[in-house]
Design a protein around this motif. Structure first.
Motif, PDB file in Angstrom:
ATOM      1  N   ILE A 151       0.842  -1.180  -0.047  1.00 14.23           N
ATOM      2  CA  ILE A 151      -0.072   0.103   0.002  1.00 14.23           C
ATOM      3  C   ILE A 151       0.835   1.270  -0.057  1.00 14.23           C
ATOM      4  CG2 ILE A 151      -1.545   1.511   1.145  1.00 14.23           C
ATOM      5  CD1 ILE A 151      -3.146  -1.214   2.052  1.00 14.23           C
ATOM      6  N   VAL A 152       2.083   1.265   0.691  1.00 12.41           N
ATOM      7  CA  VAL A 152       2.930   2.399   0.727  1.00 12.41           C
ATOM      8  C   VAL A 152       3.478   2.406  -0.627  1.00 12.41           C
ATOM      9  CG1 VAL A 152       5.221   3.379   1.302  1.00 12.41           C
ATOM     10  CG2 VAL A 152       3.708   2.138   3.007  1.00 12.41           C
ATOM     11  N   VAL A 153       3.906   1.409  -1.382  1.00 14.23           N
ATOM     12  CA  VAL A 153       4.468   1.562  -2.769  1.00 14.23           C
ATOM     13  C   VAL A 153       3.279   2.097  -3.718  1.00 14.23           C
ATOM     14  CG1 VAL A 153       5.631   0.138  -4.652  1.00 14.23           C
ATOM     15  CG2 VAL A 153       6.379  -0.140  -2.062  1.00 14.23           C
ATOM     16  N   SER A 154       2.075   1.450  -3.720  1.00 11.85           N
ATOM     17  CA  SER A 154       1.102   1.712  -4.358  1.00 11.85           C
ATOM     18  C   SER A 154       0.543   3.160  -4.352  1.00 11.85           C
ATOM     19  CB  SER A 154       0.001   0.779  -4.410  1.00 11.85           C
ATOM     20  OG  SER A 154       0.510  -0.498  -4.583  1.00 11.85           O
ATOM     21  N   GLY A 155       0.481   3.571  -3.139  1.00 12.30           N
ATOM     22  CA  GLY A 155       0.028   4.782  -2.753  1.00 12.30           C
ATOM     23  C   GLY A 155       0.731   6.121  -3.112  1.00 12.30           C
ATOM     24  N   ALA A 156       2.170   5.754  -2.903  1.00  7.84           N
ATOM     25  CA  ALA A 156       3.239   6.792  -3.329  1.00  7.84           C
ATOM     26  C   ALA A 156       3.332   6.889  -4.884  1.00  7.84           C
ATOM     27  CB  ALA A 156       4.496   6.521  -2.639  1.00  7.84           C
ATOM     28  N   GLY A 247      -2.484  14.303  -5.415  1.00  8.33           N
ATOM     29  CA  GLY A 247      -1.361  14.236  -4.305  1.00  8.33           C
ATOM     30  C   GLY A 247      -1.951  14.031  -2.919  1.00  8.33           C
ATOM     31  N   PHE A 248      -3.071  14.472  -2.681  1.00 12.23           N
ATOM     32  CA  PHE A 248      -3.549  14.195  -1.458  1.00 12.23           C
ATOM     33  C   PHE A 248      -4.044  12.883  -1.191  1.00 12.23           C
ATOM     34  CE2 PHE A 248      -6.944  14.042   2.022  1.00 12.23           C
ATOM     35  CZ  PHE A 248      -6.218  14.417   3.091  1.00 12.23           C
ATOM     36  N   ILE A 249      -4.783  12.053  -2.273  1.00  3.25           N
ATOM     37  CA  ILE A 249      -4.986  10.793  -2.299  1.00  3.25           C
ATOM     38  C   ILE A 249      -3.771  10.002  -2.005  1.00  3.25           C
ATOM     39  CG2 ILE A 249      -5.877   8.955  -3.737  1.00  3.25           C
ATOM     40  CD1 ILE A 249      -7.806  11.003  -4.974  1.00  3.25           C
ATOM     41  N   ALA A 250      -2.597  10.234  -2.825  1.00  3.08           N
ATOM     42  CA  ALA A 250      -1.620   9.729  -2.609  1.00  3.08           C
ATOM     43  C   ALA A 250      -0.897   9.659  -0.872  1.00  3.08           C
ATOM     44  CB  ALA A 250      -0.515  10.084  -3.386  1.00  3.08           C
ATOM     45  N   ALA A 251      -0.928  10.809  -0.589  1.00  2.00           N
ATOM     46  CA  ALA A 251      -0.677  11.113   1.072  1.00  2.00           C
ATOM     47  C   ALA A 251      -1.492  10.318   2.045  1.00  2.00           C
ATOM     48  CB  ALA A 251      -0.902  12.500   1.043  1.00  2.00           C
ATOM     49  N   VAL A 252      -2.734   9.940   1.675  1.00  2.00           N
ATOM     50  CA  VAL A 252      -3.390   9.294   2.714  1.00  2.00           C
ATOM     51  C   VAL A 252      -3.175   7.859   2.383  1.00  2.00           C
ATOM     52  CG1 VAL A 252      -6.007   8.433   2.911  1.00  2.00           C
ATOM     53  CG2 VAL A 252      -5.257  11.162   2.501  1.00  2.00           C
ATOM     54  N   VAL A 254      -0.244   6.520   1.263  1.00  2.00           N
ATOM     55  CA  VAL A 254       1.004   6.321   1.894  1.00  2.00           C
ATOM     56  C   VAL A 254       0.835   6.331   3.590  1.00  2.00           C
ATOM     57  CG1 VAL A 254       3.248   7.382   2.194  1.00  2.00           C
ATOM     58  CG2 VAL A 254       2.216   7.131  -0.135  1.00  2.00           C
ATOM     59  N   LEU A 255       0.106   7.040   4.079  1.00  2.00           N
ATOM     60  CA  LEU A 255       0.043   7.229   5.432  1.00  2.00           C
ATOM     61  C   LEU A 255      -0.606   5.824   5.939  1.00  2.00           C
ATOM     62  CD1 LEU A 255       0.226   8.673   8.496  1.00  2.00           C
ATOM     63  CD2 LEU A 255      -1.877   9.773   7.725  1.00  2.00           C
ATOM     64  N   LEU A 256      -1.614   5.345   5.228  1.00  2.00           N
ATOM     65  CA  LEU A 256      -2.215   4.259   5.679  1.00  2.00           C
ATOM     66  C   LEU A 256      -1.427   3.204   5.645  1.00  2.00           C
ATOM     67  CD1 LEU A 256      -5.011   2.647   5.958  1.00  2.00           C
ATOM     68  CD2 LEU A 256      -5.191   2.603   3.271  1.00  2.00           C
ATOM     69  N   GLY A 257      -0.549   2.873   4.513  1.00  2.00           N
ATOM     70  CA  GLY A 257       0.394   1.714   4.348  1.00  2.00           C
ATOM     71  C   GLY A 257       1.359   1.648   5.291  1.00  2.00           C
ATOM     72  N   LEU A 258       2.112   2.942   5.781  1.00  2.00           N
ATOM     73  CA  LEU A 258       3.010   3.129   6.708  1.00  2.00           C
ATOM     74  C   LEU A 258       2.324   2.838   8.200  1.00  2.00           C
ATOM     75  CD1 LEU A 258       4.777   6.488   6.005  1.00  2.00           C
ATOM     76  CD2 LEU A 258       5.613   4.302   5.582  1.00  2.00           C
ATOM     77  N   CYS A 259       1.246   3.047   8.406  1.00  2.00           N
ATOM     78  CA  CYS A 259       0.429   2.502   9.508  1.00  2.00           C
ATOM     79  C   CYS A 259       0.392   1.173   9.411  1.00  2.00           C
ATOM     80  CB  CYS A 259      -0.819   3.098   9.790  1.00  2.00           C
ATOM     81  SG  CYS A 259      -0.498   5.015  10.171  1.00  2.00           S
TER      82      CYS A 259
END
Length: 405
Positions: A151-156, A247-252, A254-259
């Motif tokens: 999810i981090v890789v995909s979201g970023a 950009g905001f969708i990506a940030a959300v 990435v945050l989701l994946g990091l958590c």
């Protein structure tokens, strides 16, 4: 000392990357690509939801087949076969845009992914067998960090890639995902090779699972299957509906994946200490809150909080039921029990995406579906809370049993 005992954490990393492929990319990257597919192909919410339902149907078949095969073939062999074939399914998804083709490969991605995902838990449960705390952490890392990395890789990358090049480049996104999965595969296959053990003999088979003793845990996990997938399928679509930027969708995401990646360390003490349904109930309650929060309190801050709460909890549900099996059942029964939980979960999650899509089309607001999913998750939490540790469960001198249960 065997090579496994010398490098157990490297072996664990390979199992976690396997989950990155078969659970993270194969199932949840779709939620990031679906807005572009809808825009380019003219799909409604029901059609978009159908493809995740198709994926879940394949997941059911794969989970049932794994439950049949787990006592006859090496778990490591099933893991490796599922990994390679899932990668091929992801590559094929980007080749033809027709709905029938997309349906076929979403089904096959679910089918093969279930084989690898189920057996990853079985293999992880065998690591650190004499150390309950490390064992619980190992299981949590496989499901949490493994899925969160995807999810981090995909979201970023995917929202920005599709936002820059345009919605019609969604096939390239699938091909890029398949290429990343191919890079991960050698370590995954190496780890599986290090965990190959003789298939259990029929004479060593454990007694049949007593469903009446674990029904609450099964029902709670079914609630998880019904509810969690709605958020991950339609989060990007709902944010797009709210005019969120790429950009905001990506940030959300990435945050989701990091958590998700750090969630094993948050839940480790609870998972190691409790052999009841309490960990699953707590996890489902947090997932429910994360799913409802951005709809009840719209806004960017609410979305970021939802990503944190949801991310810290969502991939710990498979961890909770795997840990429950490890703590309550003999080792010979782990494969059958985890496969059974996977089948129940797979059946439940087939209903979520398509039903949520239909509700979104009827109301014109996919946020209503997120609220419905939250309610189902909360119901699952209430049921799971009634699950007690099993009588005559295996004991470990290092493990501290629960009190008053």
């Amino acid at each position: 000392m065997t090579e496994l005992h010398k490098r157990p954490w490297l072996v664990l990393a390979g199992l976690a990357l396997g989950v990155t492929v078969t659970n993270g990319f194969a199932r949840f990257a779709y939620g990031l690509i679906v807005p572009a597919m809808q825009s380019d192909l003219g799909w409604n919410y029901a059609q978009a939801g159908w493809l995740n339902t198709a994926n879940a149907l394949g997941y059911i078949a794969g989970a049932v087949l794994t439950m049949v095969l787990i006592g006859r073939y090496l778990a490591a062999s099933l893991f490796s076969f599922g990994l390679v074939t899932t990668n091929l399914a992801l590559l094929s998804t980007g080749l033809v845009p027709d709905l029938w083709w997309q349906t076929l490969w979403r089904i096959l991605a679910g089918f093969f992914g279930a084989m690898s995902f189920s057996t990853a838990g079985v293999l992880a449960a065998g690591l650190f067998a004499n150390d309950p705390r490390r064992n619980a952490l190992a299981i949590a890392i496989v499901f949490g960090t493994g899925g969160g990395l995807a999810i981090v890789v995909s979201g970023a990358s995917l929202p920005l890639f599709l936002g820059y090049f345009g919605a019609d480049h969604w096939p390239i996104a699938w091909i890029i995902i398949a290429a990343i999965c191919a890079l991960f595969s050698p370590l995954c296959l190496w780890s599986a090779a290090k965990l190959k053990r003789p298939a259990p003999k029929q004479a060593d088979a454990s007694a049949p699972l007593q469903l009446t003793q674990i029904w609450a845990q099964l029902a709670g996990y079914a609630g998880f299957g019904l509810g969690y997938i709605v958020f991950l399928t339609f989060l990007s679509a709902w944010m797009t509906q709210q005019a969120a930027s790429a950009g905001f969708i990506a940030a959300v995401w990435v945050l989701l994946g990091l958590c998700i990646c750090v969630s094993p360390f948050v839940w480790r003490p609870i998972l190691a200490r409790h052999a009841s349904g309490l960990p699953l109930a707590m996890i489902l309650t947090c997932i429910s809150l994360g799913s409802a929060l951005p709809v009840v309190f719209p806004g960017n801050i609410s979305l970021l909080l939802a990503a944190i709460i949801f991310g810290l909890s969502v991939f710990m549900a498979p961890t909770a039921v795997t840990n429950f099996a490890r703590q309550n059942l003999p080792a010979q029964s782990w494969g059958a029990a985890i496969s059974l939980f996977t089948v129940v979960f797979a059946i439940a999650q087939t209903l979520g995406p398509y039903a949520a899509g239909l509700l979104g089309d009827l109301t014109g607001d996919i946020g209503i579906s997120l609220l419905g999913a939250s309610g189902l998750l909360l119901l699952g939490a209430v049921i799971a809370l009634t699950q007690k540790p099993l009588p005559n469960r295996p004991t470990n001198p290092v493990e501290k049993p629960e009190r008053n249960e």
